[in-house]
Design an enzyme around this catalytic site. Structure first.
Site, short mmCIF file in Angstrom:
data_model
loop_
_atom_site.label_atom_id
_atom_site.label_comp_id
_atom_site.label_asym_id
_atom_site.label_seq_id
_atom_site.Cartn_x
_atom_site.Cartn_y
_atom_site.Cartn_z
N GLN A 257 0.83 -1.19 0.00
CA GLN A 257 0.00 0.00 0.00
C GLN A 257 0.87 1.25 0.00
O GLN A 257 0.61 2.21 -0.72
CB GLN A 257 -0.89 -0.02 1.24
N HIS A 260 2.30 3.17 -3.15
CA HIS A 260 1.47 4.00 -4.05
C HIS A 260 1.94 5.45 -4.05
O HIS A 260 2.22 6.02 -5.10
CB HIS A 260 0.00 3.93 -3.66
N GLU A 325 -10.36 1.93 3.27
CA GLU A 325 -10.56 1.56 1.87
C GLU A 325 -10.36 0.04 1.72
O GLU A 325 -11.21 -0.66 1.18
CB GLU A 325 -9.54 2.33 1.03
N HIS A 326 -9.21 -0.46 2.16
CA HIS A 326 -8.91 -1.90 2.12
C HIS A 326 -8.77 -2.41 3.54
O HIS A 326 -8.04 -1.82 4.34
CB HIS A 326 -7.57 -2.15 1.41
N ASP A 359 -6.68 -5.90 -6.34
CA ASP A 359 -6.35 -4.70 -7.11
C ASP A 359 -6.50 -4.89 -8.61
O ASP A 359 -6.81 -3.95 -9.34
CB ASP A 359 -4.91 -4.25 -6.82
N HIS A 418 -51.72 22.87 -6.46
CA HIS A 418 -51.63 21.41 -6.47
C HIS A 418 -53.01 20.80 -6.23
O HIS A 418 -53.41 19.86 -6.91
CB HIS A 418 -50.66 20.93 -5.38
#
Lengths: 427, 427
Positions: A257, A260, A325-326, A359, A418
């Site tokens: 991770q 990245h 996220e993960h 991924d 209405h």
């Protein structure tokens, strides 16, 4: 050296983690707005100008030709081609389960029809970054859900290389996943083209896909006029591990991770101080051996951590609070434990499901909610490429039967026009 | 007098219609940001200060008490109570069809598990405007989908009246639809309370519901930190009518939309010039008789129109281009025709389904996409209160079998740390 954080300091760490999100778009809006406006007015001319300026290439035909796609299939490494095909099949199979039908029903004994129609978004645009970060997986993860939804025209844009070409793996992935047209343009100018249309590029109704800060800022600016997907923050992984987990695997997953970018966050939560210490040592050992060690080290030192909880229950509570996220569950009872997870983009179960499995390859989408937004948002899916339309039919008898209630509701809300629309009907 | 617009000028009109959307938030952001920051820091103290300043009332207890809800049930007009109960049942029945289950599957012959879990958003906040625009239908349309989704805590906020109370119909609607807690606070300060939490008001993960420009601007500011629903533009109706349609009904329906506000748009498309002229006369006749005639007249004159198409096919093409919030099909073949509609928030079929049937009562949600956004977005639904989490499990054997593909993909994308996370596993 990774930080090991105990009880009293955990909540401060979580707060900092969530703050990583705040990208400052204010510095780029001026540039981006100028680009958007120029493309809106000058269309293809502006696109070519910016492509020369930013990508360093003079593009005659913005659209990728069938010959270029053919060429990509002939130049791509045959093994990589097979891998992309397998990934495509897996992603397709997974996302086919997301296809939905509308519904219609008649309330019992009444001449009334109610329903929800589901239609694809007619035209979707997919942004695929260029350069080093040109990932065929981005193409698959965006185009396949759109294709399954039934989008009639999938338009992909991606910035050209200096030689005016697009990486073969990108073209192959686009062709395999059913992209209809591909254009060589990137940046804010590409987003503008998709939002407003030019002579070459049709305007679309929704734009998805990742990009740098200019792309993200441009997407925010056109949002509302066209639909956009969520704008992702820096990536993150959270690993929950029991005392039997393998420290080398955990360290490798945290590193995967961290590579990245420097803002990525890799966090381990465990109740085992002994595991924490072993992972810390493993991190030091493994980082040195990797290509991207400089990025990894910054990410691990600044945003990584090992949190020491007092029990597995607290590990899970913290995971739900972080809403990662993960989320990897490296615990012997992971098949029970995942049922307690309320907030996470994707859950990876057991020691043989490292994040890279998801991924690229397993099938679920890799576009996932970051920075705690898993508390209210979800992975990209077929749902993002459809829209729903309500359907209502009342017969004369049905309107007559319900007239008083509808008029009463309208009058209570002070909307006599209405009420009048009902009362004027001859029933 | 309503404009009658023919072929060559139709596309300009549609462009203008779509531009109505652009609210200028820039004028209010400074005020709103100050309010958000003050509430974030000073919490309840700030809420009480702003409630005194903006709503003119000194609120001791921000939370509505069980006694106040009991009182509302005893003071509400019993007929209105029955009407709200019926509407609640209809809305509940319609939205129950939107409840979804996740999925899990094992690819044939492999020790792999893939899935999509569906969980409710844990805490949702609902904004209900106060004063004249305090509509019980807003409560029902927001709270019921949240309840069906399984939201654990539904928090409603609404500004108090000058006497410190909340309208009885609002409290009754909230109680009937399963709102858990109600607080007397509105405006940007209310949105801040929901986003950040205060001593009295729990923070939520998603905020839905309509509001004035301050509320809308505050929602935009906190968006991303919490989830929000779409921010609606001015309301609109499009009526497609054949030459047999009743001009009085059409005029009444256009007026019912126009009375919302001056920016509302009421548009008729027909191929019958004779119908167009009759509708124009009916509009003049009916407007005079209504309470809100001043608003109606401005809306009809500035944003209303009758478009003359050359055929029913062109009527439908234009409807899809306009992508209206509300679409009435007043045609004899409406049950066939609706199948050609690709872009609309809600479709009302036939001459006995005027829009108010759907606004309060029939069951579908009245929170609908405006200003052409029906091309890519949808009515509020149960989907807006759930989130999806992917689930991935690979066994040792499964990872071994797919290892080469995953490593190849990772290495092609230049992410050696990703490849390493697979390679380090002993397979």
């Amino acid at each position: 050296m990774v930080k090991i954080i105990k009880e009293e300091n955990i909540s401060d760490f979580i707060e900092d983690l969530q703050k990583r999100n705040a990208q400052d778009y204010n510095n780029v809006y001026e540039t981006v707005d100028e680009i958007l406006e120029n493309v809106r007015i000058n269309k293809d001319v502006a696109l070519k100008k910016y492509t020369l300026e930013f990508d360093g290439v003079n593009i005659e035909n913005l659209e990728v030709s069938p010959e270029e796609i053919e060429e990509a299939f002939s130049t791509i490494d045959p093994e990589l081609l097979e891998t992309i095909k397998k990934a495509k099949e897996n992603i397709y199979t997974y996302h086919m389960n997301q296809k939905r039908k509308g519904y219609q029903f008649k309330p019992e004994g009444k001449d009334i029809l109610l329903g929800q129609l589901i239609n694809p978004i007619e035209k979707a645009g997919i942004y695929v970054p260029g350069g080093k970060a040109a990932y065929p997986s981005t193409v698959l993860m965006n185009a396949i859900p759109a294709k399954i939804a039934g989008v009639e025209e999938i338009i992909m844009i991606t910035p050209p290389q200096k030689d005016g070409k697009i990486k073969d793996s990108i073209l192959v992935a686009a062709s395999l996943s059913g992209v209809d047209r591909i254009f060589k343009v990137g940046g804010a100018q590409g987003i503008a083209a998709l939002a407003f249309g030019t002579q070459s590029i049709p305007r679309v109704y929704k734009i998805t896909g990742p990009g740098n800060i200019f792309v993200a800022a441009a997407k925010r600016r056109v949002s509302g006029f066209v639909g956009i997907d969520m704008i992702a923050g820096p990536s993150e992984i959270l690993i929950v591990a029991d005392d039997k987990a393998n420290p080398a695997y955990i360290a490798a997953d945290m590193i995967s991770q961290a590579e990245h970018d420097e803002m990525a966050a890799s966090v381990l939560i465990t109740y085992s101080l002994s595991l924490a210490e072993k992972v810390s040592k493993e991190l030091d050992r493994q980082i040195k051996q990797l290509e991207r060690s400089e990025i990894i080290e910054k990410s691990i030192n600044n945003h990584g951590a090992i949190l020491i909880a007092d029990s597995m229950k607290q590990c899970i509570d913290l995971a739900n609070e972080i809403a990662p996220e993960h989320l990897e569950l490296l615990t012997s009872n992971c098949f029970e434990l995942y049922k307690s997870i309320k907030n996470a983009g994707a859950i990876f179960l057991g020691e043989y499901t490292p994040e890279p499995v998801g991924d690229y390859f397993a099938g679920p989408n890799h576009t996932l909610p970051t920075s705690s937004t898993a508390k209210f948002s979800s992975a990209l899916s077929v749902d993002d490429f459809i829209k729903k339309t309500s359907l209502i039919y009342y017969s004369r008898e049905a309107l007559k039967e319900n007239k008083d209630d509808i008029v009463r509701f309208a009058e209570n809300e002070g909307l006599t026009g209405h009420a009048n629309a009902v009362k004027i009907r001859k029933l």
